[in-house]
Motif scaffolding. Structure first.
Motif, PDB file in Angstrom:
ATOM      1  N   ALA A  32       0.798  -1.224   0.000  1.00  0.00           N
ATOM      2  CA  ALA A  32       0.000   0.000   0.000  1.00  0.00           C
ATOM      3  C   ALA A  32       0.831   1.275   0.000  1.00  0.00           C
ATOM      4  N   VAL A  33       2.137   1.170   0.217  1.00  0.00           N
ATOM      5  CA  VAL A  33       2.988   2.356   0.350  1.00  0.00           C
ATOM      6  C   VAL A  33       3.473   2.840  -1.010  1.00  0.00           C
ATOM      7  N   LYS A  34       3.217   4.118  -1.287  1.00  0.00           N
ATOM      8  CA  LYS A  34       3.695   4.723  -2.533  1.00  0.00           C
ATOM      9  C   LYS A  34       5.061   5.361  -2.314  1.00  0.00           C
ATOM     10  N   ASP A  35       5.157   6.278  -1.356  1.00  0.00           N
ATOM     11  CA  ASP A  35       6.403   6.974  -1.043  1.00  0.00           C
ATOM     12  C   ASP A  35       6.670   6.883   0.444  1.00  0.00           C
ATOM     13  N   VAL A  36       7.948   6.913   0.803  1.00  0.00           N
ATOM     14  CA  VAL A  36       8.335   6.838   2.212  1.00  0.00           C
ATOM     15  C   VAL A  36       9.584   7.672   2.443  1.00  0.00           C
ATOM     16  N   LEU A  37       9.638   8.299   3.595  1.00  0.00           N
ATOM     17  CA  LEU A  37      10.807   9.048   4.020  1.00  0.00           C
ATOM     18  C   LEU A  37      11.037   8.740   5.486  1.00  0.00           C
ATOM     19  N   VAL A  38      12.234   8.287   5.823  1.00  0.00           N
ATOM     20  CA  VAL A  38      12.582   7.963   7.204  1.00  0.00           C
ATOM     21  C   VAL A  38      13.549   9.011   7.712  1.00  0.00           C
ATOM     22  N   CYS A  39      13.290   9.527   8.909  1.00  0.00           N
ATOM     23  CA  CYS A  39      14.186  10.505   9.519  1.00  0.00           C
ATOM     24  C   CYS A  39      14.066  10.403  11.039  1.00  0.00           C
ATOM     25  N   LYS A  40      14.945  11.102  11.698  1.00  0.00           N
ATOM     26  CA  LYS A  40      14.943  11.098  13.160  1.00  0.00           C
ATOM     27  C   LYS A  40      14.290  12.377  13.654  1.00  0.00           C
ATOM     28  N   SER A  41      13.417  12.239  14.641  1.00  0.00           N
ATOM     29  CA  SER A  41      12.777  13.387  15.281  1.00  0.00           C
ATOM     30  C   SER A  41      12.995  13.236  16.776  1.00  0.00           C
ATOM     31  N   GLY A  42      13.885  14.046  17.319  1.00  0.00           N
ATOM     32  CA  GLY A  42      14.253  13.866  18.726  1.00  0.00           C
ATOM     33  C   GLY A  42      14.984  12.550  18.869  1.00  0.00           C
ATOM     34  N   ASN A  43      14.494  11.689  19.754  1.00  0.00           N
ATOM     35  CA  ASN A  43      15.088  10.366  19.940  1.00  0.00           C
ATOM     36  C   ASN A  43      14.339   9.279  19.182  1.00  0.00           C
ATOM     37  N   LYS A  44      13.352   9.669  18.418  1.00  0.00           N
ATOM     38  CA  LYS A  44      12.516   8.688  17.719  1.00  0.00           C
ATOM     39  C   LYS A  44      12.859   8.589  16.243  1.00  0.00           C
ATOM     40  N   LEU A  45      12.715   7.386  15.720  1.00  0.00           N
ATOM     41  CA  LEU A  45      12.859   7.140  14.296  1.00  0.00           C
ATOM     42  C   LEU A  45      11.457   7.187  13.703  1.00  0.00           C
ATOM     43  N   CYS A  46      11.250   8.079  12.751  1.00  0.00           N
ATOM     44  CA  CYS A  46       9.909   8.297  12.187  1.00  0.00           C
ATOM     45  C   CYS A  46       9.882   7.961  10.698  1.00  0.00           C
ATOM     46  N   ALA A  47       8.771   7.421  10.267  1.00  0.00           N
ATOM     47  CA  ALA A  47       8.560   7.135   8.848  1.00  0.00           C
ATOM     48  C   ALA A  47       7.341   7.919   8.381  1.00  0.00           C
ATOM     49  N   TYR A  48       7.534   8.734   7.366  1.00  0.00           N
ATOM     50  CA  TYR A  48       6.449   9.494   6.746  1.00  0.00           C
ATOM     51  C   TYR A  48       6.118   8.774   5.455  1.00  0.00           C
ATOM     52  N   ILE A  49       4.845   8.439   5.279  1.00  0.00           N
ATOM     53  CA  ILE A  49       4.454   7.615   4.143  1.00  0.00           C
ATOM     54  C   ILE A  49       3.227   8.176   3.431  1.00  0.00           C
ATOM     55  N   THR A  50       3.131   7.842   2.150  1.00  0.00           N
ATOM     56  CA  THR A  50       1.923   8.131   1.383  1.00  0.00           C
ATOM     57  C   THR A  50       1.418   6.800   0.842  1.00  0.00           C
ATOM     58  N   SER A  51       0.126   6.739   0.587  1.00  0.00           N
ATOM     59  CA  SER A  51      -0.447   5.481   0.093  1.00  0.00           C
ATOM     60  C   SER A  51      -0.632   5.516  -1.417  1.00  0.00           C
ATOM     61  N   ARG A  52      -0.630   4.340  -1.990  1.00  0.00           N
ATOM     62  CA  ARG A  52      -0.910   4.207  -3.419  1.00  0.00           C
ATOM     63  C   ARG A  52      -2.392   4.502  -3.660  1.00  0.00           C
ATOM     64  N   ARG A  53      -2.709   4.900  -4.850  1.00  0.00           N
ATOM     65  CA  ARG A  53      -4.090   5.187  -5.214  1.00  0.00           C
ATOM     66  C   ARG A  53      -4.939   3.938  -4.984  1.00  0.00           C
ATOM     67  N   ASN A  54      -6.106   4.123  -4.402  1.00  0.00           N
ATOM     68  CA  ASN A  54      -7.077   3.055  -4.115  1.00  0.00           C
ATOM     69  C   ASN A  54      -6.603   2.071  -3.037  1.00  0.00           C
ATOM     70  N   TYR A  55      -5.604   2.453  -2.246  1.00  0.00           N
ATOM     71  CA  TYR A  55      -5.142   1.630  -1.131  1.00  0.00           C
ATOM     72  C   TYR A  55      -5.305   2.405   0.166  1.00  0.00           C
ATOM     73  N   THR A  56      -5.516   1.679   1.229  1.00  0.00           N
ATOM     74  CA  THR A  56      -5.524   2.250   2.568  1.00  0.00           C
ATOM     75  C   THR A  56      -4.412   1.559   3.352  1.00  0.00           C
ATOM     76  N   ILE A  57      -3.609   2.340   4.038  1.00  0.00           N
ATOM     77  CA  ILE A  57      -2.506   1.762   4.804  1.00  0.00           C
ATOM     78  C   ILE A  57      -2.998   1.388   6.189  1.00  0.00           C
TER      79      ILE A  57
END
Length: 99
Positions: A32-57
């Motif tokens: 279901a994942v179209k695009d993803v970006l992983v980065c650090k925010s404070g002490n946490k590892l975060c993943a920002y994602i977008t979904s593919r058309r007609n998919y729900t993550i």
């Protein structure tokens, strides 16, 4: 000459250095994942994602997928679903800073 990874994108976590691109490639393999970006925010590892058309993550399924395919220290702490991620004119997702 190709730049494979910028040093500034490396993430230091729990005495190890993580390569966000390696984590992004695994998350991107989730159907279901179209695009993803992983980065650090404070002490946490975060993943920002977008979904593919007609998919729900389904975040629970995505987290299980990551736990199966990534080492424990590379599994993001938080996942954020976005409508779109910052991209260059060619469509490549750009890294951004989170504070």
């Amino acid at each position: 000459l190709y730049i494979l990874e910028r040093k500034s994108r490396l993430i230091s976590r729990e005495n190890t250095v993580l390569y966000p691109r390696d984590i992004e490639e695994i998350i991107h393999a989730f159907a279901a994942v179209k695009d993803v970006l992983v980065c650090k925010s404070g002490n946490k590892l975060c993943a920002y994602i977008t979904s593919r058309r007609n998919y729900t993550i389904d975040l629970l399924s995505l987290k299980k997928f990551c736990k199966l395919h990534l080492p424990k220290d590379q599994v993001p702490d938080d996942f954020f679903i976005k409508n779109k991620l910052p991209a260059s004119t060619s469509g490549k997702v750009l890294a951004f800073s989170v504070r």
